[in-house]
Structures are given as structure tokens and as C-alpha cells.
Design a protein around this motif. Structure first.
Motif, PDB file in Angstrom:
ATOM      1  N   GLU A 297       0.796  -1.223   0.000  1.00 40.97           N
ATOM      2  CA  GLU A 297       0.000   0.000   0.000  1.00 40.97           C
ATOM      3  C   GLU A 297       0.831   1.276   0.000  1.00 40.97           C
ATOM      4  OE1 GLU A 297      -3.189  -0.007  -0.322  1.00 40.97           O
ATOM      5  OE2 GLU A 297      -3.677  -2.087   0.086  1.00 40.97           O
ATOM      6  N   LEU A 298       2.077   1.242  -0.448  1.00 35.19           N
ATOM      7  CA  LEU A 298       2.905   2.441  -0.388  1.00 35.19           C
ATOM      8  C   LEU A 298       2.583   3.462  -1.477  1.00 35.19           C
ATOM      9  CD1 LEU A 298       6.332   1.092   0.796  1.00 35.19           C
ATOM     10  CD2 LEU A 298       4.742   2.545   2.028  1.00 35.19           C
ATOM     11  N   ASP A 299       1.812   3.095  -2.483  1.00 32.00           N
ATOM     12  CA  ASP A 299       1.392   4.069  -3.480  1.00 32.00           C
ATOM     13  C   ASP A 299       0.390   5.001  -2.809  1.00 32.00           C
ATOM     14  OD1 ASP A 299       1.493   4.961  -6.178  1.00 32.00           O
ATOM     15  OD2 ASP A 299      -0.559   4.239  -6.398  1.00 32.00           O
ATOM     16  N   PRO A 300       0.484   6.272  -2.853  1.00 31.91           N
ATOM     17  CA  PRO A 300       1.314   7.153  -3.667  1.00 31.91           C
ATOM     18  C   PRO A 300       2.593   7.647  -2.971  1.00 31.91           C
ATOM     19  CG  PRO A 300      -0.405   8.444  -2.689  1.00 31.91           C
ATOM     20  CD  PRO A 300      -0.563   7.041  -2.163  1.00 31.91           C
ATOM     21  N   TRP A 301       3.341   6.777  -2.357  1.00 33.03           N
ATOM     22  CA  TRP A 301       4.596   7.139  -1.703  1.00 33.03           C
ATOM     23  C   TRP A 301       5.748   6.690  -2.598  1.00 33.03           C
ATOM     24  CZ3 TRP A 301       4.698   9.461   3.181  1.00 33.03           C
ATOM     25  CH2 TRP A 301       3.460   9.505   3.848  1.00 33.03           C
ATOM     26  N   ASP A 302       6.722   7.548  -2.778  1.00 29.94           N
ATOM     27  CA  ASP A 302       7.908   7.217  -3.558  1.00 29.94           C
ATOM     28  C   ASP A 302       9.071   6.966  -2.612  1.00 29.94           C
ATOM     29  OD1 ASP A 302       6.685   7.580  -6.087  1.00 29.94           O
ATOM     30  OD2 ASP A 302       6.971   9.747  -5.908  1.00 29.94           O
ATOM     31  N   GLU A 303       9.838   5.921  -2.882  1.00 21.53           N
ATOM     32  CA  GLU A 303      11.003   5.645  -2.054  1.00 21.53           C
ATOM     33  C   GLU A 303      12.069   6.710  -2.285  1.00 21.53           C
ATOM     34  OE1 GLU A 303      13.625   1.905  -0.485  1.00 21.53           O
ATOM     35  OE2 GLU A 303      12.438   1.646  -2.303  1.00 21.53           O
ATOM     36  N   ILE A 304      12.698   7.139  -1.220  1.00 17.49           N
ATOM     37  CA  ILE A 304      13.719   8.186  -1.242  1.00 17.49           C
ATOM     38  C   ILE A 304      15.049   7.558  -0.848  1.00 17.49           C
ATOM     39  CG2 ILE A 304      14.433  10.399  -0.198  1.00 17.49           C
ATOM     40  CD1 ILE A 304      11.837  10.489  -1.913  1.00 17.49           C
ATOM     41  N   ILE A 305      16.106   7.959  -1.480  1.00 15.13           N
ATOM     42  CA  ILE A 305      17.446   7.471  -1.150  1.00 15.13           C
ATOM     43  C   ILE A 305      17.851   8.024   0.209  1.00 15.13           C
ATOM     44  CG2 ILE A 305      19.891   7.536  -1.817  1.00 15.13           C
ATOM     45  CD1 ILE A 305      18.864   7.774  -4.749  1.00 15.13           C
ATOM     46  N   ALA A 306      18.382   7.155   1.063  1.00 11.50           N
ATOM     47  CA  ALA A 306      18.857   7.579   2.383  1.00 11.50           C
ATOM     48  C   ALA A 306      19.840   8.730   2.211  1.00 11.50           C
ATOM     49  CB  ALA A 306      19.518   6.421   3.115  1.00 11.50           C
ATOM     50  N   GLY A 307      19.702   9.738   3.033  1.00 11.69           N
ATOM     51  CA  GLY A 307      20.528  10.927   2.943  1.00 11.69           C
ATOM     52  C   GLY A 307      19.813  12.061   2.230  1.00 11.69           C
TER      53      GLY A 307
ATOM     54  N   GLU B 281      13.189  11.033  18.123  1.00 10.34           N
ATOM     55  CA  GLU B 281      14.460  10.348  18.365  1.00 10.34           C
ATOM     56  C   GLU B 281      15.348  10.458  17.131  1.00 10.34           C
ATOM     57  OE1 GLU B 281      14.578   6.584  20.837  1.00 10.34           O
ATOM     58  OE2 GLU B 281      12.657   6.377  19.786  1.00 10.34           O
ATOM     59  N   ARG B 282      16.623  10.225  17.355  1.00  8.60           N
ATOM     60  CA  ARG B 282      17.582  10.162  16.251  1.00  8.60           C
ATOM     61  C   ARG B 282      17.470   8.786  15.590  1.00  8.60           C
ATOM     62  NH1 ARG B 282      20.880  14.420  16.532  1.00  8.60           N
ATOM     63  NH2 ARG B 282      21.100  15.464  18.528  1.00  8.60           N
ATOM     64  N   TYR B 283      17.583   8.773  14.264  1.00  2.25           N
ATOM     65  CA  TYR B 283      17.517   7.486  13.562  1.00  2.25           C
ATOM     66  C   TYR B 283      18.810   7.136  12.832  1.00  2.25           C
ATOM     67  CZ  TYR B 283      16.296  10.401   9.490  1.00  2.25           C
ATOM     68  OH  TYR B 283      16.286  11.342   8.501  1.00  2.25           O
TER      69      TYR B 283
ATOM     70  N   VAL C 155      14.416   0.707   7.438  1.00  2.00           N
ATOM     71  CA  VAL C 155      14.326  -0.068   6.202  1.00  2.00           C
ATOM     72  C   VAL C 155      14.358   0.858   4.995  1.00  2.00           C
ATOM     73  CG1 VAL C 155      12.855  -1.630   4.852  1.00  2.00           C
ATOM     74  CG2 VAL C 155      13.032  -1.907   7.333  1.00  2.00           C
ATOM     75  N   GLY C 156      13.673   2.006   5.089  1.00  2.14           N
ATOM     76  CA  GLY C 156      13.634   2.929   3.965  1.00  2.14           C
ATOM     77  C   GLY C 156      12.871   4.193   4.287  1.00  2.14           C
ATOM     78  N   PHE C 157      12.952   5.140   3.354  1.00  2.00           N
ATOM     79  CA  PHE C 157      12.291   6.439   3.478  1.00  2.00           C
ATOM     80  C   PHE C 157      11.349   6.611   2.297  1.00  2.00           C
ATOM     81  CE2 PHE C 157      16.451   6.720   5.424  1.00  2.00           C
ATOM     82  CZ  PHE C 157      16.154   7.282   6.670  1.00  2.00           C
ATOM     83  N   TYR C 158      10.195   7.234   2.560  1.00  2.00           N
ATOM     84  CA  TYR C 158       9.172   7.390   1.535  1.00  2.00           C
ATOM     85  C   TYR C 158       8.598   8.791   1.592  1.00  2.00           C
ATOM     86  CZ  TYR C 158       9.673   2.406   1.299  1.00  2.00           C
ATOM     87  OH  TYR C 158      10.200   1.160   1.154  1.00  2.00           O
ATOM     88  N   ARG C 159       8.417   9.387   0.436  1.00  2.00           N
ATOM     89  CA  ARG C 159       7.848  10.733   0.341  1.00  2.00           C
ATOM     90  C   ARG C 159       6.496  10.647  -0.348  1.00  2.00           C
ATOM     91  NH1 ARG C 159      12.100  14.182  -1.772  1.00  2.00           N
ATOM     92  NH2 ARG C 159      12.756  13.979   0.397  1.00  2.00           N
ATOM     93  N   TYR C 160       5.525  11.306   0.253  1.00  4.04           N
ATOM     94  CA  TYR C 160       4.193  11.358  -0.336  1.00  4.04           C
ATOM     95  C   TYR C 160       4.291  12.119  -1.661  1.00  4.04           C
ATOM     96  CZ  TYR C 160      -0.850  11.676  -0.632  1.00  4.04           C
ATOM     97  OH  TYR C 160      -2.154  11.541  -1.045  1.00  4.04           O
ATOM     98  N   ARG C 161       3.797  11.544  -2.713  1.00  5.93           N
ATOM     99  CA  ARG C 161       3.989  12.059  -4.069  1.00  5.93           C
ATOM    100  C   ARG C 161       3.482  13.496  -4.248  1.00  5.93           C
ATOM    101  NH1 ARG C 161       1.925   7.925  -7.006  1.00  5.93           N
ATOM    102  NH2 ARG C 161       3.899   6.871  -6.689  1.00  5.93           N
ATOM    103  N   ASP C 162       2.391  13.863  -3.591  1.00  9.60           N
ATOM    104  CA  ASP C 162       1.844  15.209  -3.755  1.00  9.60           C
ATOM    105  C   ASP C 162       2.541  16.229  -2.858  1.00  9.60           C
ATOM    106  OD1 ASP C 162      -1.477  13.887  -4.128  1.00  9.60           O
ATOM    107  OD2 ASP C 162       0.059  14.227  -5.620  1.00  9.60           O
TER     108      ASP C 162
END
Length: 132
Positions: free
Chosen positions: A61-71, A111-113, A123-130
Motif C-alpha cells: 500500500e505504499l502508493d502514492p509514496w515514492d522511495e527516497i534514497i537515504a541521505g 528520536e535520532r535514527y 528499512v527505507g524512506f518514503y515521500r508522499y507524491r503530492d
């Protein structure tokens, strides 16, 4: 943008306010600070301890989230974290290197991650597409 008003909120299984589980807290932050309504999903699992169902839900169900590169993460990006061997916990970046989240038996906290106990759980980072 301040996340302070979301610190110290109590945990509740499938909580969508005024107590929260991790997804419920993400929903509240996105709605109140960004004006974005996300699906509740509380009807898609029995309890927040239903690890396999939550892991499958997050993976499917991660759509509409796009995976973001760490950093490259920024405020309001979702952080997917492992609990045990399953990716079943989410937080929200407040600023690069720090996240807001809530876990069972605790209140919400920032907290710091990139260091400490959360470092090996990310595991990963995700940005909401809109989201700009």
C-alpha cells in the motif's frame, strides 16, 4: 513547522486520535500539518501486533509514496522501520536525522535514527507524491 504538539501522545492499538499507533500518528501529522488525508487502514489488521498483516499492508500500500534514497530525506517523509524481522513500524521525519514515532507502551517521541537504537531498524524512506 513544529512537531512539538505531537510529542507525548499516548499509544493505543489501532489508535487514530487522541491516542495513536504509529500509522495513526503519521495520519494525524500529515492531516494537521500538511492538509493531506491518508487512509486509516485500521480495518485491514486485527491489532498492531499483527506483524505479518502490517508488513504486507505496508509493502502493498505504499502508493502514492515514492522511495527516497537515504541521505535525501526531509521533513514529512515516512520512515519504515523493522520490528523484529518484519518492516511494521513507521515514523515521520521531523528534520534529517530525527523522527517522530510512537510504540506500544510508550508515548510519542522524537528520536535520532542515524545513530543509537533506531539506526539498524530503518528499512527505507518514503515521500508522499503530492508533497513538495
Amino acid at each position: 513547522m513544529t512537531f512539538d504538539r505531537f510529542v507525548g501522545l499516548p499509544y493505543a492499538d489501532k489508535g487514530r486520535g487522541p491516542t495513536y499507533d504509529c500509522w495513526g500518528l503519521l495520519l494525524a501529522v500529515m492531516r494537521e500539518l500538511r492538509g493531506i488525508e491518508l487512509p486509516s487502514y485500521s480495518d485491514r489488521y486485527v491489532t498492531a501486533e499483527d506483524r505479518e498483516a502490517l508488513a504486507a499492508l505496508i509493502a502493498d500500500e505504499l502508493d502514492p509514496w515514492d522511495e527516497i534514497i537515504a541521505g535525501q530525506e526531509q521533513a514529512f517523509d515516512a520512515v519504515l522501520m523493522r520490528e523484529g524481522r518484519f518492516p511494521r513500524h513507521v515514523g515521520i521525519v521531523t528534520e534529517p536525522g530525527r523522527l517522530l514515532h510512537v510504540s506500544a507502551g510508550e508515548t510519542s517521541m522524537i528520536e535520532r535514527y542515524r545513530e543509537g537504537p533506531l539506526k539498524h531498524r530503518v528499512v527505507g524512506f518514503y515521500r508522499y507524491r503530492d508533497h513538495e
